[in-house]
Write an enzyme that holds these catalytic residues in place. Structure first.
Site, PDB file in Angstrom:
ATOM      1  N   LEU A  15       7.857  15.898   3.568  1.00 34.04           N
ATOM      2  CA  LEU A  15       7.078  14.827   2.990  1.00 34.04           C
ATOM      3  C   LEU A  15       6.017  15.472   2.070  1.00 34.04           C
ATOM      4  CD1 LEU A  15       5.874  11.900   3.339  1.00 34.04           C
ATOM      5  CD2 LEU A  15       4.350  12.687   4.973  1.00 34.04           C
ATOM      6  N   TYR A  16       5.491  16.517   2.168  1.00 31.37           N
ATOM      7  CA  TYR A  16       4.713  16.965   1.005  1.00 31.37           C
ATOM      8  C   TYR A  16       5.181  17.084  -0.265  1.00 31.37           C
ATOM      9  CZ  TYR A  16       2.633  20.655  -1.818  1.00 31.37           C
ATOM     10  OH  TYR A  16       2.079  21.291  -2.982  1.00 31.37           O
TER      11      TYR A  16
END
Length: 332
Positions: free
Chosen positions: A158-159
Site C-alpha cells: 500500500l505504501y
C-alpha cells in the site's frame, strides 16, 4: 532569491536537506507534524541541531499535518516569499502500511494533494516542486536495473501504491495547471540521524544489545543502499533545475550498485566489533527481493552521481551512533 518550503523537515532526509540548504545561504521554512511512527524525540533532536545552526530569520519551523489541507493552503498564503518546495513529508515504511493503512492515505495521498493544490493556488510564484517518490513503485523484481520507463502498475505494498498515486496526481496537476513538478524515486536511503525502522539501524541496535537480528528472505536481499548526503545533493540539483517550460518529470535517485544484505551485516560486525546472531526468516508481505536504480537520467540532466560507498557510509553512521547513543543500543 525566495524561500524554500521543506515538508518533513524533522524527518531523516528532510533534516539533512534543510542543513544543506542553510549551509549554502538559503532561507528555509520547515514543516512537520512530528508524528509518533517512531520516537518523536529523535525528530526533536534533529530540529534542535538545525535551529542551533541557523538564525531565526533564516530557518523557521511550522508544526502541522499535511492532511489538513486548509492549514497547508493558509501556510502558503501567509508566506508569499516561498518560491520552491521540497516535499519530503510522508508516512514512510512498507511494513507498517499493512497495519495502519489509513495513515498512509491521509499523509501520502491527501497530504500530497494538499501540497499540489496549495502550489496551484499560489498563482505561478512557486517555480518548482521536487517531491519524494520511492523505488517501491517498481514492485517485486529481480531482472536488473529499474528504469523510469518500466511498468509500475503492480506495486507490492500500500505504501508503494500511495506514492504511485502521488506521481499520477502530479502528472495531472502539471498538465492541467502548468506546474513544474519533479518526482524522485529514492532507493534505500541510509546514514546518520536515520530512521529506526530501517534494517541498518535495527541491526546495529540489536547487535549492541546482544539480541539476534532477523534476516528476511533468509538474507537473500539486494538493496541499492544510497547515502543520505548523496541523496541530498541530488534533491538540490533537481530543485535548482526545473524543466524548461514546466511539466512533470520522474527520476531514479540511487547508488546504482545493489549490495547483499549479508554484506551490510558483515560491515556492521566489523565496525561495531560484535558478531551478529542471525535468525533467517521468510520474505515479509509487501517487501521486495531487490532494488537497483538506473540513474542515467539523473546523470544526464543534472550531472549527479553518488560518491559514497557502503563501507564509508556505514562508518559515518556508526560514528554518529556512538556520539548520539554512546556504546549501547539506541532508545529510539
Amino acid at each position: 532569491m525566495g524561500r524554500v518550503l521543506v515538508t518533513g523537515a524533522a524527518g531523516f532526509i528532510g533534516a539533512h536537506l534543510c542543513q544543506a540548504l542553510l549551509a549554502r545561504g538559503e532561507t528555509v521554512l520547515g514543516l512537520d507534524n512530528f508524528n509518533a511512527y517512531y520516537d518523536p524525540a529523535l525528530k526533536q533532536a534533529r530540529l534542535a541541531a538545525l535551529t542551533g545552526q541557523a538564525p531565526a530569520e533564516q530557518f523557521q519551523m511550522a508544526r502541522l499535518d499535511l492532511a489538513d489541507h486548509e492549514a497547508v493552503l493558509a501556510l502558503l498564503r501567509a508566506n508569499p516569499d516561498i518560491d520552491r518546495v521540497a516535499h519530503l513529508g510522508a508516512q514512510a515504511g512498507v511494513r507498517w502500511s499493512l497495519e495502519a493503512p489509513f495513515a498512509y492515505t491521509a499523509s501520502n495521498v491527501t497530504g500530497h494533494l494538499s501540497v499540489l493544490e496549495a502550489v496551484r493556488r499560489a498563482e505561478g510564484r512557486i517555480r518548482h516542486v521536487v517531491y519524494a517518490s520511492t523505488s517501491s513503485v517498481y514492485g517485486s523484481r529481480t531482472d536488473g536495473a529499474f528504469r523510469e520507463t518500466d511498468r509500475v502498475d503492480r506495486p507490492a505494498s500500500l505504501y508503494a501504491a500511495t506514492k504511485l498515486a502521488d506521481e499520477v496526481m502530479s502528472s495531472a496537476y502539471a498538465d492541467l495547471f502548468g506546474l513544474s513538478l519533479t518526482g524522485l524515486r529514492f532507493f534505500t536511503v541510509y546514514g546518520p540521524w536515520g530512521r529506526p525502522d530501517m534494517a541498518y539501524w535495527l541491526f546495529t541496535e540489536a547487535m549492541l544489545a546482544g539480541r539476534p537480528i532477523q534476516l528476511f528472505n533468509e538474507g537473500r536481499m539486494l538493496r541499492d543502499f544510497t547515502y543520505v548526503d548523496d541523496i541530498v545533493q541530488g534533491v538540490m540539483a533537481a530543485l535548482d533545475n526545473p524543466a524548461p517550460g514546466g511539466g512533470h518529470r520522474l527520476y531514479n535517485i540511487g547508488n546504482n550498485r545493489p549490495e547483499q544484505l549479508l554484506d551490510l551485516v558483515a560491515i556492521l560486525e566489523e565496525l561495531l566489533g560484535v558478531q551478529a546472531t542471525r535468525v533467517l526468516k521468510p520474505m515479509q508481505p509487501g517487501d521486495v527481493p531487490a532494488t537497483f536504480a538506473d540513474i542515467s537520467a539523473m546523470r544526464q540532466d543534472f550531472g549527479w552521481a553518488p560518491t559514497t560507498d557502503l563501507r564509508t557510509g556505514l562508518t559515518r553512521f556508526v560514528t554518529w551512533w556512538r556520539a548520539y547513543f554512546g556504546d549501547g543500543p539506541g532508545k529510539a
